[in-house]
Design an enzyme around this catalytic site. Structure first.
Site, short mmCIF file in Angstrom:
data_model
loop_
_atom_site.label_atom_id
_atom_site.label_comp_id
_atom_site.label_asym_id
_atom_site.label_seq_id
_atom_site.Cartn_x
_atom_site.Cartn_y
_atom_site.Cartn_z
N LYS A 47 40.86 35.85 22.98
CA LYS A 47 40.01 37.03 23.28
C LYS A 47 40.54 38.29 22.59
O LYS A 47 39.80 39.01 21.95
CB LYS A 47 40.04 37.40 24.78
N ARG A 84 53.39 32.61 21.91
CA ARG A 84 52.72 33.88 21.62
C ARG A 84 53.70 35.05 21.54
O ARG A 84 54.56 35.22 22.40
CB ARG A 84 51.69 34.16 22.70
N ARG A 97 47.98 32.61 36.25
CA ARG A 97 46.83 33.17 35.53
C ARG A 97 45.78 32.09 35.24
O ARG A 97 44.58 32.35 35.29
CB ARG A 97 47.29 33.86 34.24
N ARG A 139 36.99 40.34 35.58
CA ARG A 139 37.71 39.09 35.80
C ARG A 139 37.32 38.44 37.12
O ARG A 139 37.84 37.39 37.46
CB ARG A 139 39.20 39.37 35.82
N ARG A 168 55.43 38.65 25.84
CA ARG A 168 55.03 39.46 26.98
C ARG A 168 55.82 39.04 28.22
O ARG A 168 56.10 37.86 28.39
CB ARG A 168 53.53 39.26 27.24
P1 AMP Z 1 45.57 40.41 29.84
O1 AMP Z 1 46.25 41.27 28.82
O2 AMP Z 1 44.08 40.52 29.79
O3 AMP Z 1 46.06 39.00 29.81
O4 AMP Z 1 45.99 41.00 31.27
C1 AMP Z 1 47.34 41.04 31.68
C2 AMP Z 1 47.43 41.30 33.16
O5 AMP Z 1 46.85 42.59 33.48
C3 AMP Z 1 46.67 40.32 34.05
O6 AMP Z 1 47.40 39.14 34.32
C4 AMP Z 1 46.48 41.16 35.32
O7 AMP Z 1 47.68 41.27 36.07
C5 AMP Z 1 46.17 42.53 34.73
N1 AMP Z 1 44.72 42.68 34.45
C6 AMP Z 1 44.13 42.77 33.24
N2 AMP Z 1 42.79 42.89 33.37
C7 AMP Z 1 42.54 42.85 34.68
C8 AMP Z 1 41.35 42.90 35.47
N3 AMP Z 1 40.13 42.99 34.91
N4 AMP Z 1 41.48 42.85 36.82
C9 AMP Z 1 42.68 42.75 37.41
N5 AMP Z 1 43.84 42.67 36.74
C10 AMP Z 1 43.78 42.73 35.38
#
Ligand code: AMP
Length: 202
Positions: free
Chosen positions: A13, A119, A160, A85, A149
């Site tokens: 994504k 990654r 996740r 999400r 990360r």
């Molecule tokens: P990502 O970079 O999209 O993988 O997001 C990393 C982390 O940020 C996720 O595992 C959540 O802890 C938090 N996060 C990102 N987007 C959301 C969302 N839409 N709702 C809740 N938590 C989020």
């Protein structure tokens, strides 16, 4: 164009959002990146959410909805990566904006685990690399340092993946019923995924 990208962790994504953002000249909005910046800057909010993110859990909806509402205000187009999400976030989003397209980038859990295991992310511009293909230790775009990360540890990755199936997958039906969902095979090379998305948007 107002676009949402949905996909399990590692589905590409973030990579596709960056490419589409350059191609269509519309901003890429990653709630995850915004939250990680708060953590890195050790803001009040960052301190509150850092353990939630590191465990791979979702931060509270009112917070992410608030961030998105502010960020997209006045924008004629954008790419939302990682938001919404869950159904509550999607319904809240519906209250303040009309989305044109939703792309679900599909990938198996096994492939997601494999990809996240290799990654790396640029600490400056957020560009994403795979250890399998990229052998340098700095970003080819901006020279920033690359690192894993903090939430790409085994326990958080499993959490996740579970959260994706339990909370995020219902969005696929939600947007299918609105007639704006397209599914793209994320196991293909980056360029092919990009061209499939472009075709789906036409
Ligand atoms: P990502 O970079 O999209 O993988 O997001 C990393 C982390 O940020 C996720 O595992 C959540 O802890 C938090 N996060 C990102 N987007 C959301 C969302 N839409 N709702 C809740 N938590 C989020």
């Amino acid at each position: 164009m107002k676009l949402i990208l949905i996909g399990i962790q590692g589905s590409g994504k973030g990579t596709q959002a960056k490419l589409l953002s350059e191609r269509f000249k519309i901003p890429h909005l990653s709630v995850g990146e915004i939250l990680r910046e708060e953590v890195a800057r050790k803001t009040h909010l960052g301190e509150k959410i850092s353990s939630i993110i590191d465990k791979g859990e979702l931060v509270p909806d009112d917070l992410t909805v608030g961030i998105v509402e502010t960020e997209i205000q006045g924008k004629v187009g954008f790419i939302l990566d990682g938001f919404p999400r869950n159904l509550n976030q999607a319904r809240k989003l519906d209250e303040f904006v009309k989305i044109d397209h939703v792309i679900h980038i599909t990938l198996t859990d096994e492939e997601a685990r494999r990809r996240i295991g290799g990654r790396l992310e640029c600490t400056k511009c957020g560009m994403i690399y795979s250890l399998n293909f990229y052998k340098k230790d700095s970003c080819e775009k901006c020279g920033g340092a690359l690192k894993r990360r903090d939430d790409d540890n085994d326990a958080a990755v499993e959490k996740r993946i579970r959260t994706f199936h339990e909370s995020t997958k219902p969005l696929i039906e939600f947007y299918r019923q609105k007639g704006i969902l397209r599914e793209i095979d994320g196991a293909q090379p980056i360029e092919k995924v990009l061209s499939d998305i472009e075709k789906a948007l036409r």
